[in-house]
Every structure is written in structure tokens, then in C-alpha cells.
Design an enzyme around this catalytic site. Sequence first.
Site, short mmCIF file in Angstrom:
data_model
loop_
_atom_site.label_atom_id
_atom_site.label_comp_id
_atom_site.label_asym_id
_atom_site.label_seq_id
_atom_site.Cartn_x
_atom_site.Cartn_y
_atom_site.Cartn_z
N GLY A 132 -4.34 -22.66 18.27
CA GLY A 132 -3.24 -23.62 18.17
C GLY A 132 -1.98 -23.37 18.99
O GLY A 132 -1.08 -24.20 18.95
N GLY A 183 -1.54 -23.31 22.31
CA GLY A 183 -1.60 -23.78 23.71
C GLY A 183 -0.65 -24.93 24.01
O GLY A 183 -0.28 -25.72 23.12
N CYS A 223 -2.34 -28.25 23.35
CA CYS A 223 -3.19 -28.17 22.17
C CYS A 223 -2.53 -28.91 21.02
O CYS A 223 -1.32 -28.82 20.85
CB CYS A 223 -3.32 -26.69 21.84
SG CYS A 223 -3.92 -26.40 20.21
#
Length: 350
Positions: A179, A181, A184
Site C-alpha cells: 500500500g 506506492g 497504489c
Amino acid sequence: MRIEYDIKLDFKDVLIRPKRSVLKTRAEVTLDREFKFRHTQTTWQGTPIIAANMDHTGTFAMANALSSHHMLTALDKFLTVDDWKKFAKDHPNVLPYCFVSLGISDAEFERLEEVMKVVKLPFICLDVANGYTERFVSCLEHLREKYPDTVIMAGNVVTGEMVEELILSGADIVKIGIGPGSVCTTREKTGVGYPQLSAIIECADAAHGLGGQVCADGGCATPGDVAKAFAAGADFVMLGGMLAGHDECSGEVIEENGRKYKRFYGMSSTEAMERHHGTVADYRASEGRSVNVPYRGPVKETVLDILGGIRSTCTYVGAHRLKELSKRTTFIRVARQLNEVFVPYSVDKK
Ligand code: 5GP
């Protein structure tokens, strides 16, 4: 249901405390590291930063550019056997810096076999969004059996017990991050994740206890974040967004209102799923976004900026080599780390 009350930290929650040092200039700092891998017992020496295996950054052009800095690239998993064959013929000197990537489908295993028949690559990146499934672990075991002499990086996970399981199942390097990124949306869509700095600290501890390594994957937005990831114990750091928007990235330069951009999308975004699978399957939500990143020219300048930043971190704490950085680091908890009165440090700064 249970609640853990320990505060978990992200890059923005800490700074590195400076220490008395005998280093005179950052030119005295070496960023090369040498690793011996747990399963293959082979060694590798270089600067342990890896371009992410995303369509945009995991390109042959990126591998070519980064290899001249002894850095690695995880090539995207959609390259064909012919693409590999041609690249290997034209750039045999770059291959020692390449990861071939795959997920856990049968088709991807078959393609890997074909690629490895023509080009014997030193690194494999077995990559799924959720590294906690039994199927993932059994795929890893199978891969280790089949390729005993190839370094395997597998992920992603964020907790020590799963790092141990993956190392014992065949991974040399475990990839850490759920999570964090830049493109993301997993945390928004699922509520699942783990603050990246704490994930690195805890997972590195677990991996090092077993003679394995970790790669911190995602969430670095500045050279300072990359330095913090290494300081937290990461052996390797993987970068997507920080390397996006360059000439070496895939996609055309687009122009909007007189400004130049390149398109960058998450590998679980609607854009990626439509491109590679034609559609988004009904049962899954897109867990990535698409953005236009300001065009930034050749990647070399960005690389020098990142490496210069880490060298400077090392001089602030008296580390002659990257390997010493985490031992010499004390993190301090902060409420504010950057003064953002003017342009924040971002891809938009140029
Ligand atoms: P960045 O350096 O851009 O912050 O993070 C790069 C990492 O984000 C990749 O290496 C990969 O692990 C992760 N990533 C890439 N695409 C997606 C996506 O669509 N969804 C999620 N959840 N993660 C992604």
C-alpha cells in the site's frame, strides 16, 4: 478483533540524527554493497537500488541506463521471449543487472522457462500484490526447486513471520510493502497496509536473522526517503514513481497546455488491466491509479541526485559505506520534517 497500540512509522514520521564523523567529503562514501545470497550462495556487488517491475519503469532502456551506475532493474513481466533474446544479443553486459519478473499463473511460469532457456538471468522477481496466500508460497517452493542457482526475490509482505516463511520456502530477498506506492490505491480500496518504515525495520530484522535480505518496495518520494529505507535496514530499495517520467520509461511524451508529461499507471489500475487483459474482471476492484508525470528527460540526473543524497546522509552519520548506515542511524520522531513554503520536493519541481 484486536488492536495493536504501538505506533508504526512512515518515512515522514522520522529524521536521521546527525553524528560526529571523520569523513571529509561525500566523495569518500561508497554506495556499493556486496551480498551473499542465502539459497544460491552466490554473491553480487553493486548499488542496491532497483527500478520497479512496472510497465513504465521496468524497461530495457532503464536497465541499460541504471547498469552504468551498478544499479538493478526488474523488467516488466509482459516482455516476450523475443524481446529478451534481442536485448541479450545487443546488451550482454547489462544482463547481470536484470530481474526477470513473473506472477503466479501457469502461463507466466511457462514464459519464464522459455526466457531462461534463451537467456540465463541472474535474478527472478516473483511478484504478487498479496504475498500471504498458500498458493504464492507453493509457487515459490516450486520456483526454488526449478532454479536452484538463480537469486529469487519474492513478495510483497510486511510482517516478520511471513518474511521468515518466504525465506524458508526459497526466497533470497523478500520484497516489503503493501500500500505505500505512489500509484497504489490498496489502502483506500481495502483498508489494508502497514507504515513502510516500521515494515522495513521489522522485516529486515526477521530476514537478517535467517541470512536473507529485504527489498523496501514503494513509498519513497525523495532521496531522503531512500536513505531512510536503507537506514531502517533495507538491503535493496525499489523505486517506481521516483524514476517515472524519464526518456528511459515507456510511453510517449504528451503535451497538455504547453507542458510535457509521460503517463504512469499502477500495475493493478484499470489502465494496466485493460491494456494487458482487455478488461477489469468483475470480481476485482482496480487498486492503482493513472497519473501524468511531468517529463524529466534522461534518468541520469535523477539517479545522480538520489545517489548524491544518500552519500550525504552517510557523511552526516559518519558511515564510510552504505553497509554501515543502518548501524550508525538513530531515528528521531518528528512532527514536521520538511518546510514546504516553496515548491515541495516533487517531480513537479522542474
Ligand atoms: P513507488 O516507488 O512508485 O512509490 O512504488 C512502486 C511500487 O508500487 C511497485 O514496485 C509496486 O510494488 C507497487 N505498485 C505498482 N503498481 C501498483 C498498483 O496498481 N497497485 C498497488 N497496490 N501497488 C502497485
